[in-house]
Every structure is written in structure tokens, then in C-alpha cells.
Design an enzyme around this catalytic site. Structure first.
Site, PDB file in Angstrom:
ATOM      1  CB  ALA A   1      40.407 -21.639  41.260  1.00 22.97           C
ATOM      2  N   GLY A   2      36.810 -22.342  40.687  1.00 23.87           N
ATOM      3  CA  GLY A   2      35.820 -22.337  39.627  1.00 23.87           C
ATOM      4  C   GLY A   2      36.305 -23.008  38.364  1.00 23.87           C
TER       5      GLY A   2
ATOM      6  CG  ASN B   1      19.582 -25.030  55.332  1.00 18.62           C
ATOM      7  OD1 ASN B   1      19.284 -25.064  56.519  1.00 18.62           O
ATOM      8  ND2 ASN B   1      20.607 -24.332  54.870  1.00 18.62           N
TER       9      ASN B   1
ATOM     10  N   GLY C   1      39.598 -24.903  38.209  1.00 15.36           N
ATOM     11  CA  GLY C   1      39.783 -26.122  38.987  1.00 15.36           C
ATOM     12  C   GLY C   1      40.139 -25.827  40.425  1.00 15.36           C
TER      13      GLY C   1
ATOM     14  N   GLY D   1      19.278 -28.063  40.876  1.00 21.18           N
ATOM     15  CA  GLY D   1      19.152 -28.420  42.279  1.00 21.18           C
ATOM     16  C   GLY D   1      20.472 -28.796  42.905  1.00 21.18           C
TER      17      GLY D   1
ATOM     18  CG  ASP E   1      27.536 -27.834  49.474  1.00 20.52           C
ATOM     19  OD1 ASP E   1      28.488 -27.356  50.126  1.00 20.52           O
ATOM     20  OD2 ASP E   1      26.402 -27.325  49.458  1.00 20.52           O
TER      21      ASP E   1
ATOM     22  N   GLY F   1      21.172 -27.518  52.299  1.00 19.87           N
ATOM     23  CA  GLY F   1      22.031 -27.340  53.471  1.00 19.87           C
ATOM     24  C   GLY F   1      23.400 -27.894  53.130  1.00 19.87           C
ATOM     25  CE  LYS F   2      29.004 -24.645  52.135  1.00 19.26           C
ATOM     26  NZ  LYS F   2      28.806 -24.624  50.680  1.00 19.26           N
ATOM     27  N   GLY F   3      25.780 -29.142  54.867  1.00 18.54           N
ATOM     28  CA  GLY F   3      26.090 -30.426  55.479  1.00 18.54           C
ATOM     29  C   GLY F   3      25.361 -31.570  54.809  1.00 18.54           C
TER      30      GLY F   3
END
Length: 298
Positions: free
Chosen positions: A213-214, A11, A217, A278, A245, A39-41
Site C-alpha cells: 500500500a505504498g 530486461n 506499508g 535504478g 521488486d 526485469g521483475k524476475g
């Protein structure tokens, strides 16, 4: 370092920074606007490549300027783009991201990502044969992700699934997943279980689920069912976009070290990623990660 095959989305991120999120029907002035490659990928591919993994990506972009720029960026990051196809008369995927402080709200328009097909994966079957680990997300069609799992299994490769955006998982797909990497909400949706029963869910699938879990961790279980936590790292957060990601890309890159050590390194990489703006812009290099970990006593 692992040879990583990423199946997923590519993306262009369109990012607006605001003081606060607008309410329904409200118009606010923003502080700034920038575009970032995302894009996650693609994010997970870049994260793994920067950390020294040999990365190949299977995905699709549109026949627009964004598609050209996104592909060129992946090449510059050292990602093998042999299996990235261009969809005719289609726009590339975009993500509209609003940042307010260290929080974000995201709308994704799939574009060419929706064209990534079972046939695309079958044509790239050699990539499954030649990798060490396969990782995918849910920003591509479900049938395509199911085929990725099947191809990984048929070639004896572990399949990591980051179930985002969240959706229910079929028993057949779950059975082919070596490691599921949801957050608490995604875990609940994936398995159809209450969010507050995540510990029971992890113990029901020993060694197969790692829950992020942010600030706490990550949590996972060993193959014997022992619940373990990898704590997070304290940093000054600037932009949390892409942290998950980065974590997943790092987890795949260091998969060969085992889940305990790979998760520790991935937590460090994810922490470093939020210190810069970013999704891909904040992802650390191997040298930066090693320097950060040199002072770690966890």
C-alpha cells in the site's frame, strides 16, 4: 537465510528522466537517459542475493548484446544462472521507463521472456527440489507460471506470486499460492473484486495475501483472519522504480522468519531502494539493511 528460486523476466531498462510526462502526441526534451539492468524476475533475484540469500534464477535472454550483459550482471551479483537460456534470433526483453519526479511510467517489450516455457522449467526441476521458496511474477507466459506453481507444490516448497502486470487468477493457480503480493489495483484484478473491498478479500484468504500500500506499508491477515498492518519507513525518495521488486525479493530472502518479521524487513529494504536511482542500483546490501534497521523501533 532462505534458498530462493526466482522464475521470471530479465530486461534491460531504458530510462529517460523528464520534468513532466508528455501528453498524447507531444514531444518533450528529457533531462537524461541511462540504461539499467532490470526485469521483475531479475530485480527480485538481485534483491534477495544482495541480502544474503542463495539465489537461483530460471529465465531467458536474447542472443544480443543486452543478453550477454544481463547474464554477466546476474553472475556478478551472485545469482546462479545455470538455468538462464538464450533464445536464438530474439532480442532480450526491454522496459522503457519515463521518470518525472518520483513517479514513473513503464512500457515492457517481453522479447525472449515470452519464450520461457514449461519445458524450460521441467528441465530445471532439480532447482525446485533444492530451494526453500519459489517466487514468480507475470512478465513470463501464464502457462509457465502455472507450471512453476505446480512444481513448487509437488516438491513441498512455498510459492510466492507477485501478480504484476495484473491479470485475473484462476482458482486452481490461487490454490497453489502460499502468498500473493499485489497492490490494491492488482488485488482487484487478480480476484475480480472491487478495489475498495480489499479488506474483505484479505480476510477471505487468511494468511495467503499480503497487499502492498505504498506510503501506508503493507496489509495482510494471519491464518486466523486477523488483519494486520506493517507501516512504511520514512525516507527521501529519489526513484521508486524497483521498490516493489526489492520488497518481494527481501520477503523471499527472509521467508524463514515468518510473515510478520519478513514483511517488516522487506518494507525497510523497499524503503531503502527508493533512495537511489535504478531498479537494481538502489537495492540495499545486507549490511546497509541491518544498519538501517538498527535504528528502527517499529
Amino acid at each position: 537465510m532462505s534458498k530462493v528460486l526466482v522464475v521470471g523476466s530479465i530486461n534491460m531498462d531504458l530510462v529517460a528522466q523528464v520534468d513532466q510526462f508528455p501528453r498524447l502526441g507531444e514531444t518533450l526534451f528529457g533531462r537524461s537517459f541511462k540504461t539499467y539492468h532490470g526485469g521483475k524476475g531479475a530485480n527480485q533475484a538481485v534483491a534477495a542475493s544482495r541480502l544474503g540469500a542463495e539465489v537461483t534464477m530460471i529465465g531467458r535472454v536474447g542472443d544480443d548484446a543486452f543478453g550477454q550483459e544481463l547474464t554477466a550482471s546476474l553472475i556478478a551479483e551472485g545469482v546462479n544462472t545455470e538455468w538462464i537460456q538464450r533464445s536464438a534470433n530474439t532480442t532480450s526483453g526491454i522496459a522503457m521507463i519515463t521518470l518525472a519526479g518520483s513517479d514513473n511510467a513503464i512500457i515492457v517489450v517481453p522479447g525472449a521472456n515470452a519464450d520461457l516455457s514449461v519445458e524450460d522449467l521441467l528441465a530445471a526441476e532439480n532447482a525446485f527440489r533444492d530451494c526453500d521458496v519459489v517466487i514468480a511474477q507475470f512478465e513470463s507466459p501464464l502457462a509457465t507460471i502455472e507450471m512453476a506453481a505446480q512444481l513448487a507444490q509437488s516438491h513441498g516448497k512455498p510459492f510466492i506470486l507477485n501478480p504484476a502486470p495484473a491479470m485475473p487468477l484462476s482458482p486452481a493457480l490461487l490454490a497453489q499460492v502460499a502468498l500473493l503480493t499485489p497492490n490494491e489495483f492488482e488485488l482487484s484484478i487478480a480476484l475480480g473484486t472491487p478495489e475498495n473491498e480489499w479488506q474483505a478479500a484479505l480476510q477471505q484468504y487468511p494468511g495467503q495475501i499480503l497487499m502492498t500500500a505504498g506510503k501506508d506499508g503493507v496489509w495482510y491477515t494471519t491464518e486466523s483472519g486477523e488483519l494486520r498492518q506493517q507501516t512504511s519507513f520514512n525516507v527521501n525518495a529519489v526513484d521508486t522504480t524497483g521498490a516493489g521488486d526489492t520488497f518481494n525479493g527481501a520477503l523471499a530472502a527472509f521467508w524463514h522468519l515468518g510473515l510478520s518479521e519478513a514483511s517488516r524487513i522487506a518494507c525497510a529494504a523497499g524503503a531503502l531502494s527508493v533512495t537511489r536511482a535504478g531498479a537494481q542500483g538502489g537495492m540495499p546490501t545486507l549490511a546497509e539493511l541491518n544498519s538501517f534497521l538498527a535504528g528502527d523501533t517499529k
